[in-house]
Design a protein around this motif. Structure first.
Motif, short mmCIF file in Angstrom:
data_model
loop_
_atom_site.label_atom_id
_atom_site.label_comp_id
_atom_site.label_asym_id
_atom_site.label_seq_id
_atom_site.Cartn_x
_atom_site.Cartn_y
_atom_site.Cartn_z
N THR A 5 24.60 -18.47 -58.50
CA THR A 5 24.34 -19.15 -59.77
C THR A 5 25.64 -19.85 -60.15
O THR A 5 26.69 -19.21 -60.21
N PRO A 7 27.01 -21.88 -63.09
CA PRO A 7 26.81 -22.34 -64.47
C PRO A 7 27.46 -23.69 -64.78
O PRO A 7 26.99 -24.40 -65.66
N ASP A 8 28.52 -24.06 -64.06
CA ASP A 8 29.23 -25.31 -64.35
C ASP A 8 28.64 -26.52 -63.63
O ASP A 8 29.11 -27.64 -63.83
N MET A 9 27.62 -26.33 -62.82
CA MET A 9 26.99 -27.44 -62.10
C MET A 9 26.02 -28.16 -63.04
O MET A 9 25.15 -27.53 -63.62
N SER A 10 26.20 -29.48 -63.19
CA SER A 10 25.33 -30.17 -64.14
C SER A 10 24.88 -31.56 -63.71
O SER A 10 24.04 -32.15 -64.37
N CYS A 11 25.43 -32.08 -62.60
CA CYS A 11 25.08 -33.46 -62.25
C CYS A 11 25.11 -33.65 -60.73
O CYS A 11 25.46 -32.75 -59.98
N CYS A 14 28.42 -32.99 -59.10
CA CYS A 14 28.65 -31.56 -58.88
C CYS A 14 28.00 -31.12 -57.57
O CYS A 14 28.62 -30.41 -56.78
N ARG A 35 19.70 -28.17 -58.84
CA ARG A 35 20.58 -28.54 -59.95
C ARG A 35 20.04 -28.06 -61.29
O ARG A 35 20.80 -27.57 -62.13
N ASP A 36 18.73 -28.17 -61.50
CA ASP A 36 18.15 -27.75 -62.77
C ASP A 36 18.30 -26.25 -63.01
O ASP A 36 18.57 -25.81 -64.13
N ARG A 38 20.58 -24.52 -61.55
CA ARG A 38 22.01 -24.26 -61.34
C ARG A 38 22.25 -23.17 -60.30
O ARG A 38 23.04 -22.24 -60.51
N TYR A 60 33.69 -24.74 -59.31
CA TYR A 60 32.36 -24.22 -59.65
C TYR A 60 32.30 -22.72 -59.36
O TYR A 60 31.59 -22.28 -58.45
#
Length: 69
Positions: A5, A7-11, A14, A35-36, A38, A60
């Motif tokens: 997991t 948590p800092d992945m958002s785009c 990333c 990505r959704d 994470r 990450y």
């Protein structure tokens, strides 16, 4: 195979950075990223700790719930 997991992945950037970091360690690794959700699923012969360290170094750090699946 491990599930991380992230948590800092958002785009998309990333996702690319994570994929690049993992493939730099193991070019044969199979990587599936959601990505959704994470999460990243990584099929590699390398130990979980090595993969987690590479993710953290790339910016990450995985949540402590990483599991082998």
């Amino acid at each position: 195979m491990y599930r991380f997991t992230l948590p800092d992945m958002s785009c998309g950037h990333c996702v690319a950075a994570i994929t690049e970091a993992l493939q730099a360690l193991d070019a044969q690794a199979r990587i599936a990223i959601d990505r959704d959700a994470r999460t990243a699923e990584v099929d590699s012969a390398l130990p979980r700790e090595t993969l987690a360290a590479a993710l953290a170094e790339a910016g990450y750090p995985p949540a402590p719930d990483a599991t082998r699946i």
